[in-house]
Design a protein around this motif. Structure first.
Motif, PDB file in Angstrom:
ATOM      1  N   GLY A 119     -24.136  14.559 -30.352  1.00  0.00           N
ATOM      2  CA  GLY A 119     -23.285  14.047 -31.420  1.00  0.00           C
ATOM      3  C   GLY A 119     -23.984  13.855 -32.747  1.00  0.00           C
ATOM      4  O   GLY A 119     -23.545  13.055 -33.567  1.00  0.00           O
ATOM      5  N   LEU A 120     -25.036  14.607 -33.001  1.00  0.00           N
ATOM      6  CA  LEU A 120     -25.823  14.455 -34.226  1.00  0.00           C
ATOM      7  C   LEU A 120     -24.952  14.587 -35.474  1.00  0.00           C
ATOM      8  O   LEU A 120     -25.003  13.754 -36.378  1.00  0.00           O
ATOM      9  N   VAL A 121     -24.154  15.642 -35.549  1.00  0.00           N
ATOM     10  CA  VAL A 121     -23.289  15.861 -36.707  1.00  0.00           C
ATOM     11  C   VAL A 121     -22.013  15.033 -36.598  1.00  0.00           C
ATOM     12  O   VAL A 121     -21.544  14.456 -37.589  1.00  0.00           O
ATOM     13  N   ALA A 122     -21.463  14.933 -35.405  1.00  0.00           N
ATOM     14  CA  ALA A 122     -20.195  14.220 -35.215  1.00  0.00           C
ATOM     15  C   ALA A 122     -20.284  12.763 -35.650  1.00  0.00           C
ATOM     16  O   ALA A 122     -19.391  12.241 -36.321  1.00  0.00           O
ATOM     17  N   ARG A 123     -21.348  12.085 -35.279  1.00  0.00           N
ATOM     18  CA  ARG A 123     -21.418  10.663 -35.627  1.00  0.00           C
ATOM     19  C   ARG A 123     -21.649  10.452 -37.118  1.00  0.00           C
ATOM     20  O   ARG A 123     -21.220   9.439 -37.680  1.00  0.00           O
ATOM     21  N   ARG A 124     -22.293  11.413 -37.763  1.00  0.00           N
ATOM     22  CA  ARG A 124     -22.466  11.297 -39.211  1.00  0.00           C
ATOM     23  C   ARG A 124     -21.132  11.486 -39.928  1.00  0.00           C
ATOM     24  O   ARG A 124     -20.827  10.783 -40.891  1.00  0.00           O
ATOM     25  N   GLU A 146     -26.002  10.663 -23.563  1.00  0.00           N
ATOM     26  CA  GLU A 146     -26.880  10.287 -24.670  1.00  0.00           C
ATOM     27  C   GLU A 146     -26.077  10.144 -25.961  1.00  0.00           C
ATOM     28  O   GLU A 146     -26.355   9.270 -26.786  1.00  0.00           O
ATOM     29  N   GLY A 147     -25.068  10.990 -26.133  1.00  0.00           N
ATOM     30  CA  GLY A 147     -24.216  10.902 -27.313  1.00  0.00           C
ATOM     31  C   GLY A 147     -23.495   9.572 -27.407  1.00  0.00           C
ATOM     32  O   GLY A 147     -23.402   8.977 -28.490  1.00  0.00           O
ATOM     33  N   VAL A 148     -22.984   9.083 -26.286  1.00  0.00           N
ATOM     34  CA  VAL A 148     -22.311   7.778 -26.266  1.00  0.00           C
ATOM     35  C   VAL A 148     -23.279   6.682 -26.702  1.00  0.00           C
ATOM     36  O   VAL A 148     -22.941   5.813 -27.517  1.00  0.00           O
ATOM     37  N   ALA A 149     -24.499   6.724 -26.178  1.00  0.00           N
ATOM     38  CA  ALA A 149     -25.498   5.718 -26.535  1.00  0.00           C
ATOM     39  C   ALA A 149     -25.864   5.794 -28.017  1.00  0.00           C
ATOM     40  O   ALA A 149     -25.991   4.763 -28.692  1.00  0.00           O
ATOM     41  N   GLN A 150     -26.026   7.015 -28.535  1.00  0.00           N
ATOM     42  CA  GLN A 150     -26.391   7.184 -29.940  1.00  0.00           C
ATOM     43  C   GLN A 150     -25.278   6.712 -30.876  1.00  0.00           C
ATOM     44  O   GLN A 150     -25.538   6.112 -31.930  1.00  0.00           O
ATOM     45  N   VAL A 151     -24.044   6.992 -30.504  1.00  0.00           N
ATOM     46  CA  VAL A 151     -22.906   6.578 -31.332  1.00  0.00           C
ATOM     47  C   VAL A 151     -22.803   5.057 -31.397  1.00  0.00           C
ATOM     48  O   VAL A 151     -22.571   4.473 -32.459  1.00  0.00           O
ATOM     49  N   GLU A 153     -25.238   2.940 -31.008  1.00  0.00           N
ATOM     50  CA  GLU A 153     -26.367   2.435 -31.791  1.00  0.00           C
ATOM     51  C   GLU A 153     -26.126   2.629 -33.288  1.00  0.00           C
ATOM     52  O   GLU A 153     -26.535   1.800 -34.103  1.00  0.00           O
ATOM     53  N   ALA A 154     -25.445   3.721 -33.648  1.00  0.00           N
ATOM     54  CA  ALA A 154     -25.191   4.009 -35.056  1.00  0.00           C
ATOM     55  C   ALA A 154     -23.986   3.259 -35.602  1.00  0.00           C
ATOM     56  O   ALA A 154     -23.740   3.280 -36.811  1.00  0.00           O
ATOM     57  N   GLY A 155     -23.216   2.610 -34.730  1.00  0.00           N
ATOM     58  CA  GLY A 155     -22.028   1.895 -35.176  1.00  0.00           C
ATOM     59  C   GLY A 155     -20.903   2.817 -35.602  1.00  0.00           C
ATOM     60  O   GLY A 155     -20.066   2.459 -36.435  1.00  0.00           O
TER      61      GLY A 155
END
Length: 270
Positions: A119-124, A146-151, A153-155
């Protein structure tokens, strides 16, 4: 997964029915989604809908992306290493994002990031004020986890689903854009993919994707063996046109190709 996205999904088995949760909820974290037409059922866990019909057809590179330690190190180490191997140098992530963002414009509906990985681009995109709803689709359970966790963390808020392109599990004309950031070369059936993109886009909706130029014949054989399918601009332009997409554009940063095409609308036909 938010209700606004759930109600846009289409059953991947019968490819007719709209999927429904057992009980209405603004956000669906657990529980199955069911198709009223064919009665198929799909699990949802931690907000991720698993819409796979059968085990993924994972080739060499894809098998590596299913490993948790690879997913955890994907953005920092694995993705730059892949770009270095395929593009000869990793691309600056801010510059890459700005290209995608400019080509997406202002989507008139949800945006689906196909092959979203972590989700590198999606969460941005999702963190931009006033931006459309963002969903991410990938075949790798480890990458989505990992995408769920990153999202979190990024709020940000991104709705993830597990499904395998070229099929896109959305109803006709429901999406404002389909993005394939650095993932187009993972899809073998380009013709089917473009027909699916055309089907799910709203009129005026955009397809934005990136890939790398095909290598020579000897190297190309090795790329196909590990599950990579790069194509040149001529092939991609023809596939987009055959599916009915118009206004094809490309940004060439050799060997990287970034592409955009649109579904015709009343404005484009004038």
């Amino acid at each position: 997964m938010r209700h606004a996205l759930v109600q846009l999904l289409r059953c991947p088995r019968c490819r007719r029915g709209a999927l429904r949760p057992e009980a209405p909820a603004a956000v669906l974290l657990f529980g199955p989604l069911r198709c009223p037409d064919c009665r198929a059922s799909y699990p949802v866990a931690e907000g991720v809908a698993d819409l796979m019909l059968e085990p993924a057809l994972a080739t060499g590179l894809q098998r590596g992306l299913e490993r948790r330690f690879v997913a955890r190190s994907y953005e920092r180490y694995v993705r730059p290493a892949l770009q270095r191997a395929l593009l000869r140098q990793p691309m600056d992530t801010d510059s890459e994002y700005l290209i995608y963002r400019s080509l997406l414009g202002t989507p008139d509906g949800p945006v689906l990031d196909v092959g979203c990985g972590t989700g590198l681009v999606a969460r941005r995109l999702a963190r931009e004020p006033g931006f459309a709803l963002v969903a991410g689709q990938d075949v790798s359970s480890a990458m989505l986890e990992e995408g769920v966790a990153q999202v979190r963390e990024a709020g940000a808020t991104v709705d993830f689903l597990r499904a395998q392109a070229p099929y896109l599990p959305f109803q006709d004309e429901t999406l404002g854009a389909v993005l394939m950031a650095d993932s187009l070369h993972y899809v073998e059936d380009l013709g089917r993919l473009m027909l699916e993109v055309m089907r799910v886009l709203r009129p005026g909706g955009r397809w934005v994707a990136s890939t790398y130029a095909p290598p020579g014949s000897a190297s190309g054989f090795l790329h196909r063996r590990v599950g990579l399918h790069p194509r040149g601009e001529t092939t991609l332009r023809a596939a987009a046109s055959a599916a009915g997409l118009v206004r094809f554009e490309r940004v060439a940063l050799p060997p990287l190709l970034v592409l955009k095409a649109e579904k015709p609308s009343a404005d484009t036909l004038r």
